[in-house]
Design a protein around this motif. Structure first.
Motif, PDB file in Angstrom:
ATOM      1  N   PRO A  44       0.831  -1.210  -0.114  1.00 31.00           N
ATOM      2  CA  PRO A  44      -0.106   0.058  -0.036  1.00 31.00           C
ATOM      3  C   PRO A  44       0.880   1.319   0.126  1.00 31.00           C
ATOM      4  N   GLU A  83      -1.006  -0.667  -3.743  1.00 33.43           N
ATOM      5  CA  GLU A  83      -2.402  -0.456  -3.599  1.00 33.43           C
ATOM      6  C   GLU A  83      -2.176   1.118  -3.339  1.00 33.43           C
ATOM      7  N   ARG A 104      -3.794   4.074  -1.643  1.00 36.66           N
ATOM      8  CA  ARG A 104      -5.123   4.218  -0.649  1.00 36.66           C
ATOM      9  C   ARG A 104      -5.482   5.637  -0.919  1.00 36.66           C
ATOM     10  N   THR A 134      -7.738   2.278  -4.054  1.00 34.48           N
ATOM     11  CA  THR A 134      -8.814   2.051  -2.779  1.00 34.48           C
ATOM     12  C   THR A 134      -9.379   3.135  -2.170  1.00 34.48           C
ATOM     13  N   ARG A 159     -11.039   3.747   1.314  1.00 33.09           N
ATOM     14  CA  ARG A 159     -11.459   2.925   2.445  1.00 33.09           C
ATOM     15  C   ARG A 159     -11.977   3.831   3.368  1.00 33.09           C
ATOM     16  N   HIS A 171     -14.244  -5.414   5.720  1.00 36.61           N
ATOM     17  CA  HIS A 171     -13.221  -5.337   6.772  1.00 36.61           C
ATOM     18  C   HIS A 171     -13.915  -5.230   8.251  1.00 36.61           C
ATOM     19  N   LYS A 209     -12.238 -10.096  -1.050  1.00 40.99           N
ATOM     20  CA  LYS A 209     -11.200  -9.792  -0.022  1.00 40.99           C
ATOM     21  C   LYS A 209     -11.959  -9.895   1.372  1.00 40.99           C
ATOM     22  N   ALA A 235     -10.788  -8.856   5.615  1.00 38.81           N
ATOM     23  CA  ALA A 235      -9.637  -8.703   6.479  1.00 38.81           C
ATOM     24  C   ALA A 235     -10.405  -8.382   7.871  1.00 38.81           C
ATOM     25  N   ILE A 286      -7.494 -12.277   5.185  1.00 44.30           N
ATOM     26  CA  ILE A 286      -6.385 -11.734   6.081  1.00 44.30           C
ATOM     27  C   ILE A 286      -7.122 -11.605   7.710  1.00 44.30           C
ATOM     28  N   MET A 313      -5.814  -9.866  10.915  1.00 41.06           N
ATOM     29  CA  MET A 313      -5.085  -8.650  11.147  1.00 41.06           C
ATOM     30  C   MET A 313      -4.340  -8.820  12.471  1.00 41.06           C
ATOM     31  N   ARG A 327      -1.091 -13.624   6.807  1.00 44.75           N
ATOM     32  CA  ARG A 327      -0.099 -12.783   5.701  1.00 44.75           C
ATOM     33  C   ARG A 327       0.959 -13.648   5.107  1.00 44.75           C
ATOM     34  N   PHE A 375      -0.867  -8.384   1.818  1.00 45.64           N
ATOM     35  CA  PHE A 375      -0.447  -6.837   1.869  1.00 45.64           C
ATOM     36  C   PHE A 375       0.719  -6.708   2.823  1.00 45.64           C
ATOM     37  N   THR A 414      -0.893   0.149   6.565  1.00 47.88           N
ATOM     38  CA  THR A 414      -2.368   0.638   6.513  1.00 47.88           C
ATOM     39  C   THR A 414      -3.271  -0.343   7.162  1.00 47.88           C
ATOM     40  N   GLN A 449       0.672  -5.922   9.380  1.00 46.94           N
ATOM     41  CA  GLN A 449       1.441  -5.926   8.015  1.00 46.94           C
ATOM     42  C   GLN A 449       2.976  -6.043   8.295  1.00 46.94           C
TER      43      GLN A 449
HETATM   44  O1  LIG Z   1      -8.117  -4.331   2.353  1.00 45.29           O
HETATM   45  C1  LIG Z   1      -6.925  -4.287   2.556  1.00 45.29           C
HETATM   46  C2  LIG Z   1      -6.040  -5.168   3.398  1.00 45.29           C
HETATM   47  C3  LIG Z   1      -5.513  -4.403   4.580  1.00 45.29           C
HETATM   48  O2  LIG Z   1      -6.531  -4.066   5.247  1.00 45.29           O
HETATM   49  C4  LIG Z   1      -4.406  -5.446   5.393  1.00 45.29           C
HETATM   50  O3  LIG Z   1      -5.235  -5.912   6.379  1.00 45.29           O
HETATM   51  O4  LIG Z   1      -3.573  -5.570   5.044  1.00 45.29           O
HETATM   52  C5  LIG Z   1      -4.862  -3.264   4.204  1.00 45.29           C
HETATM   53  C6  LIG Z   1      -5.472  -2.196   3.327  1.00 45.29           C
HETATM   54  O5  LIG Z   1      -4.566  -1.158   2.695  1.00 45.29           O
HETATM   55  C7  LIG Z   1      -6.160  -3.059   2.129  1.00 45.29           C
HETATM   56  O6  LIG Z   1      -7.128  -2.183   1.540  1.00 45.29           O
END
Ligand SMILES: O=C1C[C@@](O)(C(=O)O)C[C@@H](O)[C@@H]1O
Length: 268
Positions: free
Chosen positions: A22, A50, A52, A91, A93, A161, A188, A190, A220, A222, A230, A242, A250, A254
């Motif tokens: 990102p 990505e 953002r 994206t 968000r 998310h 996706k 997360a 994912i 988190m 990851r 990511f 982000t 990560q």
């Molecule tokens: O959707 C995702 C995944 C994410 O939330 C992560 O958990 O790495 C990170 C965000 O930037 C991305 O848009």
């Protein structure tokens, strides 16, 4: 299915998911460095970046479709394309899903729809789309945005998310099903784990979704507890992960792209 070049979609390379890094510039000046940033990301091992766009929300008006944010994005995309076309996921968000863009559904529709229109214009004529757009499945206009993107040939990565919890498996799978029904090109999820079983449940949901989905699935978990997803999510069918490029993450958990690559080089 639309082509989605930055998402692993063949079983052979599924163990090494694609790495999406990102880029979250907060000002137009930072955004102008996109080409340079993309070159660094490519060198460090990113398969895609990505953008953002929501990170700009405090410094520019995202709702102005022809305003500085949109123009910066277009200029930056051209600069990124010069960097041997690192594919880009765009994206926006929303605050509802942990991002910086405090937009209601109508405003979200306007911003994302404007980006889809511009994105469609950006790749040079005759080339494959190298740019996809993220659409949050829980926003009311999601289906309409997926339809617009499909008509214009812009791939959609649908997303959901939850920064507070890992919902029931039934809900996770229903979210993915909604994404597929909307015609998304990738699905996706997360979510945040509270205990180890949340992480294993998420991976299990991913593996069962992959069996039926005809498009790539990204799952994912988190935070520090979810970090294994990851690194090893590919073993459960997750098509992308990511990672950071020395910048602030982000999302929690990560890890730097170089570290991810070196673990994979050792193990796979
Ligand atoms: O959707 C995702 C995944 C994410 O939330 C992560 O958990 O790495 C990170 C965000 O930037 C991305 O848009």
């Amino acid at each position: 299915m639309l082509s989605l070049p930055f998402i692993a979609s063949t079983p052979q390379n599924i163990k090494r998911p694609k790495v999406i890094v990102p880029f979250a510039p907060r000002t137009l000046d930072e955004a102008r460095a996109a080409g340079e940033w993309a070159a660094r990301a490519r060198k460090a091992g990113a398969d895609a970046m990505e953008w953002r766009v929501d990170a700009l929300a405090d410094s520019v008006d995202l709702l102005d479709a022809d305003g500085p944010a949109a123009q910066a994005l277009e200029e930056a995309q051209l600069a990124i394309q010069d960097q041997r076309e690192l594919p880009v996921l765009i994206t926006v968000r929303t605050a509802a899903e942990g991002g910086q863009a405090d937009l209601d559904d109508a405003a979200y529709a306007k911003v994302v729809s404007g980006l889809i229109r511009r994105t469609q214009l950006t790749p040079p004529l005759g080339t494959q789309p190298r740019i996809a757009v993220d659409v949050e499945v829980d926003r009311e206009p999601a289906a309409q945005l997926c339809k617009q993107a499909g008509e214009l040939g812009v791939p959609v990565v649908a997303s959901h998310h939850d920064f507070d919890r890992t919902p029931d498996t039934r809900i996770l799978l229903a979210k993915i099903r909604d994404m597929l029904l909307m015609g998304a090109d990738a699905a996706k999820i997360a979510v945040m784990p509270k205990e180890p079983s949340d992480v294993s449940r998420l991976l299990e949901a991913c593996a069962s979704a992959v069996e039926v989905a005809e498009v790539p699935v990204i799952a994912i978990s988190m935070g520090p507890l979810g970090r294994s997803t990851r690194v090893f999510g590919g073993d459960f069918g997750s098509a992308a992960t990511f990672a950071t490029l020395g910048d602030e993450p982000t999302a929690p958990g990560q890890i730097p792209v170089e570290k991810l690559r070196s673990v994979w080089t050792e193990l796979y």
